[in-house]
Design a protein around this motif. Structure first.
Motif, PDB file in Angstrom:
ATOM      1  N   LEU A 125       0.976  -1.663   0.023  1.00 47.84           N
ATOM      2  CA  LEU A 125       0.174  -0.303  -0.058  1.00 47.84           C
ATOM      3  C   LEU A 125       1.169   1.278  -0.240  1.00 47.84           C
ATOM      4  CD1 LEU A 125      -2.747  -0.972   2.466  1.00 47.84           C
ATOM      5  CD2 LEU A 125      -3.152  -0.701   0.155  1.00 47.84           C
ATOM      6  N   ASP A 126       1.769   0.827   0.904  1.00 44.06           N
ATOM      7  CA  ASP A 126       2.599   2.279   0.905  1.00 44.06           C
ATOM      8  C   ASP A 126       3.616   2.929  -0.734  1.00 44.06           C
ATOM      9  OD1 ASP A 126       2.081   2.754   3.510  1.00 44.06           O
ATOM     10  OD2 ASP A 126       3.973   1.854   4.532  1.00 44.06           O
ATOM     11  N   THR A 127       3.518   1.779  -0.809  1.00 42.92           N
ATOM     12  CA  THR A 127       4.504   1.936  -2.212  1.00 42.92           C
ATOM     13  C   THR A 127       3.556   2.064  -3.397  1.00 42.92           C
ATOM     14  OG1 THR A 127       5.637   0.080  -1.252  1.00 42.92           O
ATOM     15  CG2 THR A 127       5.459   0.529  -4.242  1.00 42.92           C
ATOM     16  N   THR A 128       1.791   1.956  -2.863  1.00 40.21           N
ATOM     17  CA  THR A 128       1.363   2.276  -4.488  1.00 40.21           C
ATOM     18  C   THR A 128       0.640   4.007  -3.769  1.00 40.21           C
ATOM     19  OG1 THR A 128      -0.098   0.102  -3.947  1.00 40.21           O
ATOM     20  CG2 THR A 128      -1.003   1.960  -5.376  1.00 40.21           C
ATOM     21  N   LEU A 129       0.835   4.198  -3.449  1.00 35.73           N
ATOM     22  CA  LEU A 129       0.705   6.054  -2.673  1.00 35.73           C
ATOM     23  C   LEU A 129       2.185   6.748  -2.920  1.00 35.73           C
ATOM     24  CD1 LEU A 129      -1.485   5.197   0.717  1.00 35.73           C
ATOM     25  CD2 LEU A 129      -1.968   5.649  -1.166  1.00 35.73           C
ATOM     26  N   GLN A 130       3.117   6.062  -3.093  1.00 36.42           N
ATOM     27  CA  GLN A 130       3.761   6.955  -3.347  1.00 36.42           C
ATOM     28  C   GLN A 130       4.442   7.153  -4.136  1.00 36.42           C
ATOM     29  OE1 GLN A 130       7.690   6.359  -0.472  1.00 36.42           O
ATOM     30  NE2 GLN A 130       6.742   4.909   1.051  1.00 36.42           N
ATOM     31  N   LEU A 131       4.336   5.943  -5.289  1.00 31.95           N
ATOM     32  CA  LEU A 131       4.733   6.143  -6.427  1.00 31.95           C
ATOM     33  C   LEU A 131       3.275   7.135  -7.117  1.00 31.95           C
ATOM     34  CD1 LEU A 131       5.575   2.373  -7.552  1.00 31.95           C
ATOM     35  CD2 LEU A 131       7.017   4.197  -7.009  1.00 31.95           C
ATOM     36  N   ARG A 132       2.366   7.065  -6.578  1.00 33.61           N
ATOM     37  CA  ARG A 132       1.130   7.509  -7.331  1.00 33.61           C
ATOM     38  C   ARG A 132       1.352   8.729  -7.071  1.00 33.61           C
ATOM     39  NH1 ARG A 132      -5.106   6.196  -5.697  1.00 33.61           N
ATOM     40  NH2 ARG A 132      -4.482   4.622  -6.705  1.00 33.61           N
ATOM     41  N   GLU A 133       1.797   9.402  -6.050  1.00 33.94           N
ATOM     42  CA  GLU A 133       1.967  10.978  -5.887  1.00 33.94           C
ATOM     43  C   GLU A 133       3.283  11.567  -6.512  1.00 33.94           C
ATOM     44  OE1 GLU A 133       3.143  11.312  -0.967  1.00 33.94           O
ATOM     45  OE2 GLU A 133       0.855  10.759  -0.179  1.00 33.94           O
ATOM     46  N   ALA A 134       4.217  10.209  -6.408  1.00 31.46           N
ATOM     47  CA  ALA A 134       5.215  10.606  -7.467  1.00 31.46           C
ATOM     48  C   ALA A 134       5.178  11.431  -9.098  1.00 31.46           C
ATOM     49  CB  ALA A 134       6.601  10.053  -7.234  1.00 31.46           C
ATOM     50  N   ARG A 135       4.165   9.752  -9.404  1.00 33.67           N
ATOM     51  CA  ARG A 135       3.379  10.334 -11.098  1.00 33.67           C
ATOM     52  C   ARG A 135       2.670  11.393 -11.034  1.00 33.67           C
ATOM     53  NH1 ARG A 135       2.379   5.089 -10.647  1.00 33.67           N
ATOM     54  NH2 ARG A 135       0.830   4.982  -9.798  1.00 33.67           N
ATOM     55  N   ASP A 136       1.985  11.683  -9.620  1.00 30.94           N
ATOM     56  CA  ASP A 136       1.210  13.124 -10.644  1.00 30.94           C
ATOM     57  C   ASP A 136       1.951  14.205  -9.582  1.00 30.94           C
ATOM     58  OD1 ASP A 136      -1.463  12.422  -9.758  1.00 30.94           O
ATOM     59  OD2 ASP A 136      -1.860  11.954  -7.374  1.00 30.94           O
ATOM     60  N   ASN A 137       3.224  14.378  -9.724  1.00 28.46           N
ATOM     61  CA  ASN A 137       3.881  15.749  -9.292  1.00 28.46           C
ATOM     62  C   ASN A 137       4.918  15.716 -10.735  1.00 28.46           C
ATOM     63  OD1 ASN A 137       5.681  17.358  -8.046  1.00 28.46           O
ATOM     64  ND2 ASN A 137       7.815  16.138  -8.072  1.00 28.46           N
ATOM     65  N   LEU A 138       5.312  15.195 -11.764  1.00 22.14           N
ATOM     66  CA  LEU A 138       5.820  15.197 -12.810  1.00 22.14           C
ATOM     67  C   LEU A 138       5.030  15.304 -13.420  1.00 22.14           C
ATOM     68  CD1 LEU A 138       7.838  11.109 -12.857  1.00 22.14           C
ATOM     69  CD2 LEU A 138       8.614  13.651 -12.852  1.00 22.14           C
ATOM     70  N   THR A 139       3.181  15.308 -13.388  1.00 22.80           N
ATOM     71  CA  THR A 139       2.797  15.584 -14.520  1.00 22.80           C
ATOM     72  C   THR A 139       2.273  17.012 -14.198  1.00 22.80           C
ATOM     73  OG1 THR A 139       1.197  13.371 -14.002  1.00 22.80           O
ATOM     74  CG2 THR A 139      -0.124  15.863 -14.865  1.00 22.80           C
ATOM     75  N   ASN A 140       2.470  17.253 -12.801  1.00 27.05           N
ATOM     76  CA  ASN A 140       1.904  18.797 -12.396  1.00 27.05           C
ATOM     77  C   ASN A 140       3.312  19.708 -13.086  1.00 27.05           C
ATOM     78  OD1 ASN A 140       0.270  18.420 -11.224  1.00 27.05           O
ATOM     79  ND2 ASN A 140       0.754  18.403  -9.299  1.00 27.05           N
ATOM     80  N   LEU A 141       4.540  18.589 -12.700  1.00 27.70           N
ATOM     81  CA  LEU A 141       5.854  19.897 -13.720  1.00 27.70           C
ATOM     82  C   LEU A 141       6.123  19.594 -14.891  1.00 27.70           C
ATOM     83  CD1 LEU A 141       8.243  17.853 -11.033  1.00 27.70           C
ATOM     84  CD2 LEU A 141       7.781  20.364 -11.438  1.00 27.70           C
ATOM     85  N   ALA A 142       5.065  18.816 -15.555  1.00 30.87           N
ATOM     86  CA  ALA A 142       5.512  18.884 -17.560  1.00 30.87           C
ATOM     87  C   ALA A 142       4.381  20.177 -17.798  1.00 30.87           C
ATOM     88  CB  ALA A 142       4.776  17.584 -17.484  1.00 30.87           C
ATOM     89  N   TYR A 143       3.032  20.054 -16.939  1.00 31.86           N
ATOM     90  CA  TYR A 143       2.353  21.217 -17.317  1.00 31.86           C
ATOM     91  C   TYR A 143       3.049  22.680 -16.864  1.00 31.86           C
ATOM     92  CZ  TYR A 143      -1.637  18.032 -16.862  1.00 31.86           C
ATOM     93  OH  TYR A 143      -3.002  17.348 -17.402  1.00 31.86           O
ATOM     94  N   ALA A 144       4.253  22.453 -15.482  1.00 29.63           N
ATOM     95  CA  ALA A 144       4.274  24.114 -15.315  1.00 29.63           C
ATOM     96  C   ALA A 144       5.862  23.831 -16.368  1.00 29.63           C
ATOM     97  CB  ALA A 144       5.790  23.517 -14.039  1.00 29.63           C
ATOM     98  N   VAL A 145       6.243  23.314 -17.142  1.00 27.36           N
ATOM     99  CA  VAL A 145       6.657  23.503 -18.414  1.00 27.36           C
ATOM    100  C   VAL A 145       6.417  23.764 -19.041  1.00 27.36           C
ATOM    101  CG1 VAL A 145       8.604  21.927 -19.531  1.00 27.36           C
ATOM    102  CG2 VAL A 145       9.357  21.524 -17.756  1.00 27.36           C
TER     103      VAL A 145
END
Length: 452
Positions: A125-145
């Motif tokens: 469960l921890d792995t799933t949550l942490q990877l989801r947060e990391a993927r969301d962060n990547l999406t937000n950074l892509a928008y920022a670019v």
């Protein structure tokens, strides 16, 4: 009248002579109680007599579980076992071991598996949550670019400083996205490694539990082959029984002996073991069949001594292989073994009782010489339980006393004289007696004056 006086005188002389003969003439000779035996020549056998026990030369071992140590179990009690001597068929029930300790370990293993399963779920469960947060962060950074890119493109008509500022912001956004992607890959590997670690622990606990379940099935012991059941002996030399323990290092419970070839296992004390060697012939008797005579040969002599139960002496195990077996022989039967350590085809020998010694340095006998005796120094060779081989000092024409004649007691001076007369260091084998007897070295009159 004169004739009568002559007869009386003659009678008196005869009487005096007879008295003198019995009083003085037999001095230094033997009394009626002295026993004289001849020196014998012939085969001389040196043997050692021991008691042993029959055992099959080859046998099939019936063992308990052989992986007890893998689960930290080192001793197991025998809960039940069938009678020794029972003839069993292949696959037939033999014994059952006490599973209590193994059952306890299985319960502990079940709890460990539950804990590992819970930890695995939590890590998943921890792995799933942490990877989801990391993927969301990547999406937000892509928008920022994308946003910074638009600003940079629209600043082309602005002053150079504004254009430069927009370009810097765009580059910073692209760099942040790149770093976030790299961090995501690292986090993904970290969380994957953690998942793998927890998964391995869970799988190990599950394998250990499955192994214990399989081990438990081996606590019921069956016969690997058909044959007669013989209990294994413990360290105290006694057969195991219900309640005995078997070791994880030696889990043998019983054996199925091959009765076509058998050994007699015996023990020889450390004093005699130097006489025993492989290849020596052995006569074997059985307590169960006193009339049965068997033969065998020594096939093994232990190099290291041991101390048997209820004995203070060190002994060495000797294995004797029987030349022939029959249907009467059974493992465990008591044997009497006569090991022939030496056989001399032609040897001069006398009884051990005839040997005397002075201060353990000079060995001699009392040899008969006519009506008298003399002390004769001898050199002895091999000995057995009854007789001694004579290498020098006597011949087959001699006779010796079994004990000191007339209670003869030797003194130190007598022994020194004996050594001088017989040449202690240069003994030569005596020649056969001639018609004229050799003068005795002993002195007469020992009965009246033993110390003269």
């Amino acid at each position: 009248m004169l004739k009568n006086k002559r007869n009386i005188a003659i009678g008196g002389v005869v009487l005096v002579l007879l008295i003198s003969f019995f009083v003085f003439g037999n001095s230094g000779g033997s009394e009626a109680t002295d026993i004289i035996v001849p020196v014998e020549e012939g085969q001389f056998v040196v043997d050692i007599n021991t008691t042993g026990e029959l055992e099959a030369k080859n046998s099939t071992e019936i063992t308990g579980p052989n992986r007890l140590r893998n689960y930290r179990i080192y001793q197991v009690n025998i809960q039940d076992i069938i009678d020794e001597g029972t003839y069993v068929e292949k696959g037939q029930y033999i014994a059952r071991l006490d599973p209590s300790e193994l059952n306890n370990r299985m319960k502990d293993s079940e709890l460990q598996i539950e804990e590992q399963q819970s930890e695995y779920t939590q890590v998943e469960l921890d792995t799933t949550l942490q990877l989801r947060e990391a993927r969301d962060n990547l999406t937000n950074l892509a928008y920022a670019v994308e946003e910074k890119k638009l600003v940079f493109e629209q600043s082309q008509y602005e002053p150079p400083a504004t254009i430069k500022q927009a370009e810097i912001e765009f580059e910073k956004a692209k760099r942040a996205l790149k770093q976030a992607k790299e961090a995501y890959l690292i986090k993904q590997r970290q969380l994957g490694a953690r998942m793998k670690e927890v998964s391995i622990d869970l799988r190990q606990d599950q394998l250990e539990y499955d192994g214990m379940k399989e081990l438990l099935s081996q606590f019921t012991i069956t016969a690997p082959e058909s044959g007669m059941l013989i209990y294994r002996k413990g360290y105290d030399g006694r057969p195991i029984k219900e309640g005995s323990q078997i070791s994880a290092w030696d889990p043998v419970v019983a054996t199925l002996p091959d009765l076509s070839s058998m050994n007699s296992i015996t023990y020889v004390n450390e004093v005699d073991i130097r006489k025993v060697s492989v290849g020596q012939k052995v006569d074997i008797g059985l307590d169960a069949f006193p009339d049965k005579k068997l033969s065998g040969v020594v096939t093994r002599v232990a190099n290291v001594g041991e101390q048997r139960p209820n004995s203070d002496a060190k002994v060495f195990q000797v294995t004797i292989e029987l030349d022939k077996v029959d249907g009467d022989l059974r493992p465990g039967m008591t044997t009497s073994n006569k090991i022939f350590t030496q056989v001399i085809e032609q040897a001069v020998s006398i009884p051990l009782e005839a040997l005397h010694s002075f201060q353990d340095s000079i060995t001699y006998v009392y040899k008969q010489t006519g009506m008298n005796y003399q002390r004769q120094e001898v050199q002895i060779g091999a000995t057995n339980a009854d007789r001694a081989e004579i290498l020098l000092g006597l011949s087959t024409s001699d006779e010796v006393y079994l004990s000191a004649p007339n209670g003869d007691i030797e003194s130190a001076d007598d022994i020194k004289l004996l050594a001088e007369l017989n040449g202690k260091r240069n003994l030569k084998k005596e020649e056969p007696k001639q018609d004229t007897p050799t003068p005795p070295t002993g002195r007469k009159g020992r009965r009246n004056n033993p110390n003269s």
